[in-house]
Design an enzyme around this catalytic site. Structure first.
Site, short mmCIF file in Angstrom:
data_model
loop_
_atom_site.label_atom_id
_atom_site.label_comp_id
_atom_site.label_asym_id
_atom_site.label_seq_id
_atom_site.Cartn_x
_atom_site.Cartn_y
_atom_site.Cartn_z
N VAL A 16 0.84 -1.21 0.00
CA VAL A 16 0.00 0.00 0.00
C VAL A 16 0.86 1.25 0.00
O VAL A 16 0.65 2.18 -0.77
CB VAL A 16 -0.93 0.00 1.22
CG1 VAL A 16 -1.58 1.37 1.42
CG2 VAL A 16 -2.01 -1.07 1.07
N THR A 66 -6.25 -1.39 7.74
CA THR A 66 -7.58 -1.96 8.04
C THR A 66 -7.65 -2.32 9.52
O THR A 66 -6.80 -3.07 10.00
CB THR A 66 -7.81 -3.21 7.19
OG1 THR A 66 -7.61 -2.89 5.83
CG2 THR A 66 -9.21 -3.76 7.40
N THR A 113 -1.78 -5.00 9.59
CA THR A 113 -2.69 -5.28 10.72
C THR A 113 -3.12 -6.74 10.65
O THR A 113 -4.17 -7.08 10.08
CB THR A 113 -3.94 -4.37 10.65
OG1 THR A 113 -4.45 -4.41 9.31
CG2 THR A 113 -3.60 -2.95 11.03
N CYS A 117 -5.91 -10.10 3.60
CA CYS A 117 -7.04 -9.24 3.95
C CYS A 117 -8.35 -10.01 4.04
O CYS A 117 -8.97 -10.05 5.09
CB CYS A 117 -7.15 -8.12 2.93
SG CYS A 117 -5.75 -7.03 3.08
N ARG A 169 1.36 -14.19 0.79
CA ARG A 169 0.55 -14.28 2.02
C ARG A 169 -0.70 -15.08 1.69
O ARG A 169 -1.71 -14.56 1.25
CB ARG A 169 0.22 -12.87 2.53
CG ARG A 169 1.47 -12.09 2.96
CD ARG A 169 1.18 -10.67 3.37
NE ARG A 169 1.00 -9.79 2.22
CZ ARG A 169 0.99 -8.45 2.34
NH1 ARG A 169 1.12 -7.89 3.55
NH2 ARG A 169 0.83 -7.69 1.28
N ASP A 204 10.21 3.66 6.71
CA ASP A 204 9.93 2.28 7.09
C ASP A 204 11.03 1.81 8.04
O ASP A 204 12.18 2.27 7.93
CB ASP A 204 9.88 1.38 5.83
CG ASP A 204 9.14 0.07 6.09
OD1 ASP A 204 8.13 -0.20 5.40
OD2 ASP A 204 9.58 -0.69 6.98
N1 LIG Z 1 -1.86 -5.18 0.33
C1 LIG Z 1 -3.02 -4.74 -0.14
O1 LIG Z 1 -3.40 -5.01 -1.29
C2 LIG Z 1 -3.92 -3.93 0.73
C3 LIG Z 1 -3.67 -3.79 2.10
N2 LIG Z 1 -4.52 -3.04 2.85
C4 LIG Z 1 -4.24 -2.80 4.26
O2 LIG Z 1 -3.16 -1.86 4.33
C5 LIG Z 1 -2.30 -2.15 5.43
C6 LIG Z 1 -0.89 -2.40 4.90
O3 LIG Z 1 -0.95 -3.52 4.06
P1 LIG Z 1 0.36 -3.92 3.20
O4 LIG Z 1 0.92 -2.72 2.53
O5 LIG Z 1 -0.01 -5.09 2.39
O6 LIG Z 1 1.34 -4.36 4.38
P2 LIG Z 1 2.87 -4.76 4.21
O7 LIG Z 1 3.14 -5.75 5.30
O8 LIG Z 1 3.16 -5.09 2.80
O9 LIG Z 1 3.65 -3.40 4.55
C7 LIG Z 1 3.64 -2.83 5.83
C8 LIG Z 1 4.97 -2.11 6.01
O10 LIG Z 1 4.96 -1.42 7.25
C9 LIG Z 1 6.27 -1.48 7.79
N3 LIG Z 1 6.21 -1.19 9.23
C10 LIG Z 1 5.71 -2.00 10.19
N4 LIG Z 1 5.83 -1.37 11.38
C11 LIG Z 1 6.37 -0.15 11.15
C12 LIG Z 1 6.72 0.96 11.97
N5 LIG Z 1 6.52 0.94 13.29
N6 LIG Z 1 7.28 2.05 11.38
C13 LIG Z 1 7.49 2.08 10.05
N7 LIG Z 1 7.17 1.06 9.20
C14 LIG Z 1 6.63 -0.03 9.78
C15 LIG Z 1 6.74 -2.88 7.46
O11 LIG Z 1 8.16 -2.94 7.50
C16 LIG Z 1 6.18 -3.05 6.04
O12 LIG Z 1 7.12 -2.64 5.08
C17 LIG Z 1 -2.92 -3.37 6.12
O13 LIG Z 1 -3.76 -2.93 7.15
C18 LIG Z 1 -3.76 -4.01 5.02
O14 LIG Z 1 -4.86 -4.73 5.55
C19 LIG Z 1 -5.63 -2.45 2.32
C20 LIG Z 1 -5.90 -2.59 0.99
C21 LIG Z 1 -5.08 -3.32 0.10
C1 LIG Z 2 -13.83 -6.11 -1.19
C2 LIG Z 2 -12.63 -6.28 -2.08
O1 LIG Z 2 -12.74 -6.43 -3.28
N1 LIG Z 2 -11.42 -6.29 -1.45
C3 LIG Z 2 -10.22 -6.38 -2.25
C4 LIG Z 2 -9.29 -7.44 -1.62
O2 LIG Z 2 -8.25 -7.59 -2.53
P1 LIG Z 2 -7.31 -8.93 -2.57
O3 LIG Z 2 -6.00 -8.48 -3.09
O4 LIG Z 2 -7.36 -9.63 -1.26
O5 LIG Z 2 -7.93 -9.86 -3.72
P2 LIG Z 2 -9.33 -10.58 -3.93
O6 LIG Z 2 -9.65 -10.46 -5.36
O7 LIG Z 2 -10.32 -10.13 -2.98
O8 LIG Z 2 -8.95 -12.14 -3.64
C5 LIG Z 2 -8.75 -12.58 -2.33
C6 LIG Z 2 -8.68 -14.11 -2.42
O9 LIG Z 2 -10.00 -14.62 -2.72
C7 LIG Z 2 -9.94 -15.47 -3.85
N2 LIG Z 2 -11.19 -15.31 -4.61
C8 LIG Z 2 -11.57 -14.07 -5.02
C9 LIG Z 2 -12.75 -13.92 -5.71
C10 LIG Z 2 -13.56 -15.05 -5.98
O10 LIG Z 2 -14.62 -14.99 -6.63
N3 LIG Z 2 -13.14 -16.28 -5.54
C11 LIG Z 2 -11.97 -16.43 -4.86
O11 LIG Z 2 -11.61 -17.55 -4.50
C12 LIG Z 2 -8.71 -15.04 -4.63
O12 LIG Z 2 -8.19 -16.11 -5.37
C13 LIG Z 2 -7.76 -14.63 -3.52
O13 LIG Z 2 -7.06 -15.74 -3.05
O14 LIG Z 2 -8.84 -6.99 -0.34
C14 LIG Z 2 -8.12 -5.74 -0.39
C15 LIG Z 2 -7.62 -5.44 1.00
O15 LIG Z 2 -8.37 -5.02 1.84
O16 LIG Z 2 -6.41 -5.69 1.17
C16 LIG Z 2 -9.04 -4.66 -0.90
O17 LIG Z 2 -8.39 -3.42 -0.90
C17 LIG Z 2 -9.50 -5.04 -2.29
O18 LIG Z 2 -10.37 -4.04 -2.80
#
Ligand SMILES: NC(=O)C1=CN([C@@H]2O[C@H](COP(=O)(O)OP(=O)(O)OC[C@H]3O[C@@H](n4cnc5c(N)ncnc54)[C@H](O)[C@@H]3O)[C@@H](O)[C@H]2O)C=CC1
Ligand SMILES: CC(=O)N[C@@H]1[C@@H](OP(=O)(O)OP(=O)(O)OC[C@H]2O[C@@H](n3ccc(=O)[nH]c3=O)[C@H](O)[C@@H]2O)O[C@H](C(=O)O)[C@@H](O)[C@@H]1O
Length: 443
Positions: A12, A116, A81, A256, A344, A31
């Site tokens: 993100v 989140t 988270t 997530c 993950r 970071d």
């Molecule tokens: N990965 C995704 O597609 C999405 C993730 N989110 C949410 O966004 C948040 C972040 O997700 P990701 O980017 O995937 O996580 P990530 O695990 O890829 O990145 C988090 C980063 O925060 C850093 N970090 C941890 N503690 C720290 C601190 N005290 N100070 C500075 N840096 C620190 C870590 O080293 C890591 O690089 C989560 O809550 C996730 O649920 C929401 C939508 C999409």
């Molecule tokens: C409500 C929603 O669409 N949430 C999205 C989701 O993105 P994420 O990267 O987790 O991908 P995803 O398309 O939801 O797939 C999650 C998992 O679910 C599986 N999956 C997905 C859709 C489906 O019909 N069947 C299925 O088995 C995928 O293969 C994958 O393993 O979670 C993200 C997040 O919160 O990290 C969020 O920002 C994204 O918008």
């Protein structure tokens, strides 16, 4: 323009640094992971999402030094988270980040949490942490808002994903909204409270988990029927109805969808309400990896090669004598999402565990994931250029582009052909079935 510190350079955080920089803001990416900072300073995205010139071309300052927080206008927190081993939210990372922000905070800074969390968490976890670290008072000496991230890698990026914005008060919310408006090309929804925004994010992911659970339960039911009923054929037919919601059966991976529902579940249960559908959906999606593993073993046992290598047909009792030789299963797709390297993938880990309980010998093939990650994280042998005939089963779990051109085993009858168990639906179309010598099973 403003000075913005993005705290947490993950999937993100990194794209956000580039997005804010591209709109002329003065951006600092901070970071604690010094390896990540080094990679970014070399112009590479450690999450391998952005191409290198996007990072190289930017003016973002990447650092592991928290003192950069001093004097910035905004701090946007995008740390992980997770949940703990008991599926309870673990906001210790958010709390630690808040304390770090507090220790370097100057009066007048606005802090936005994007991670989140459950409804109420910004107020009960982040704000106290910042106040502890700074000795300041939220509202009068610094401001706090919440704006969940909703990007979906390879589907919807930061600039093109509508944003929900909220604040500890209206003025803060509106100020944060104008910051995001300077970068986003999508709708900015103003939520009345931070809890509303926190809950909306949870509900989005809960809804997706529940919908996937519905088709997973349906697919598992089809697998137990005494008539031939392919769930993907049924879904293809049902999707001709204009308001049928298109979901596919699959391993629910990522960090997530399998995680965030527990934020909402635990928050409801804290006040004595048991959200049955949410919890049941998680249980169904957690059951699906076992179903797939059993399907794989049944398909192996059902082919000619079962006499030579596979175990007798799986029974409910796992304590069967080990087969003369272990069935060899090649898992194609280790990343949870196509064309990403994001491993993950708890559902995949569950499926591998189940297959191991059937005494299967497991191999992993994923062109987007380094061999050492496959071997160290999943404890299976990594294969780069597989000879498909060397396996009893191919299990396609993620449809990377490279797999689209997969050359199926030839049509000639060949007792060495592997069973193909396709979780993506790509290799089970009518045409593909004509090409595969072994039965394909779609799950
Ligand atoms: N990965 C995704 O597609 C999405 C993730 N989110 C949410 O966004 C948040 C972040 O997700 P990701 O980017 O995937 O996580 P990530 O695990 O890829 O990145 C988090 C980063 O925060 C850093 N970090 C941890 N503690 C720290 C601190 N005290 N100070 C500075 N840096 C620190 C870590 O080293 C890591 O690089 C989560 O809550 C996730 O649920 C929401 C939508 C999409
Ligand atoms: C409500 C929603 O669409 N949430 C999205 C989701 O993105 P994420 O990267 O987790 O991908 P995803 O398309 O939801 O797939 C999650 C998992 O679910 C599986 N999956 C997905 C859709 C489906 O019909 N069947 C299925 O088995 C995928 O293969 C994958 O393993 O979670 C993200 C997040 O919160 O990290 C969020 O920002 C994204 O918008």
């Amino acid at each position: 323009m403003s000075t913005v510190c993005i705290l947490g350079l993950g999937v993100v955080g990194v794209p956000q640094t580039i997005a804010f920089d591209s709109e002329g803001h003065d951006v600092i990416g901070y970071d604690i992971d010094e390896q990540k900072i080094e990679t970014l300073k070399q112009g590479q995205d450690p999450n391998e999402e952005l191409d290198s010139e996007q990072v190289e071309r930017s003016d973002v300052t990447f650092t592991a030094d928290p003192s950069v927080i001093q004097g910035v206008d905004y701090v946007i927190i995008t740390v992980s988270t997770p949940i703990d081993a008991w599926n309870r939210p673990d906001l210790s990372i958010v709390s630690d980040a808040g304390e770090t922000v507090g220790e370097h905070l100057e009066r007048g800074t606005t802090v936005v949490l994007e991670s989140t969390v459950y409804p109420g968490a910004t107020r009960e976890v982040l704000i106290p942490a910042i106040e502890r670290g700074s000795g300041f008072d939220a509202g009068s000496e610094f401001s706090v808002g919440y704006s969940p991230e909703r990007i979906s890698p390879n589907v919807s990026g930061f600039k093109h994903t509508a944003k929900i914005v909220s604040g500890q008060d209206e003025a803060t919310r509106d100020d944060i909204a104008s910051l995001y408006r300077s970068v986003l090309e999508e709708e900015i929804h103003l939520a009345p409270t931070m809890a509303t925004a926190e809950a909306a994010k949870c509900l989005e992911n809960v809804q997706r988990d529940v919908n996937i659970a519905l088709v997973n339960e349906f697919a598992m039911g089809c697998g137990e029927l005494d008539i031939e009923l392919d769930p993907r054929d049924v879904l293809e037919a049902a999707q001709t109805k204009w308001n049928f919601h298109p979901y596919e059966p699959g391993l629910v991976g990522g960090h997530c969808i399998p995680v965030d529902p527990y934020f909402m579940i635990s928050r409801f249960e804290r006040n004595g309400f048991a959200p049955e559908i949410m919890r049941r959906a998680r249980n169904v999606n957690d059951e699906y990896p076992r179903f797939v593993a059993e399907r794989v073993m049944k398909e192996i046992a059902g082919t000619d090669r079962s006499e030579s290598t596979g175990p007798e047909r799986p029974t409910a009792d796992r304590n069967r004598s080990a087969a003369s030789t272990r069935p060899r299963v090649l898992v194609m797709g280790i990343a949870y999402k196509a064309n990403t390297n994001d491993v993950r993938n708890p559902a995949l880990e569950q499926m591998l565990d189940e297959l191991e309980q059937y005494n299967a010998e497991l191999f992993g093939f994923d062109p987007n994931v380094p061999n050492e990650v496959i071997e160290d994280r999943f404890d299976i042998a990594a294969i780069e250029d597989p000879d498909f005939s060397a396996y009893d089963a191919l299990v396609v779990t993620t449809l990377h582009d490279e797999f689209h051109d997969l050359q199926p085993p030839s049509r000639e009858s060949d007792a060495d052909s592997p069973v193909l168990v396709d979780l993506t639906g790509n290799f089970s179309s009518e045409t593909a079935r004509d090409e595969y010598v072994a039965p394909t099973y779609r799950v």
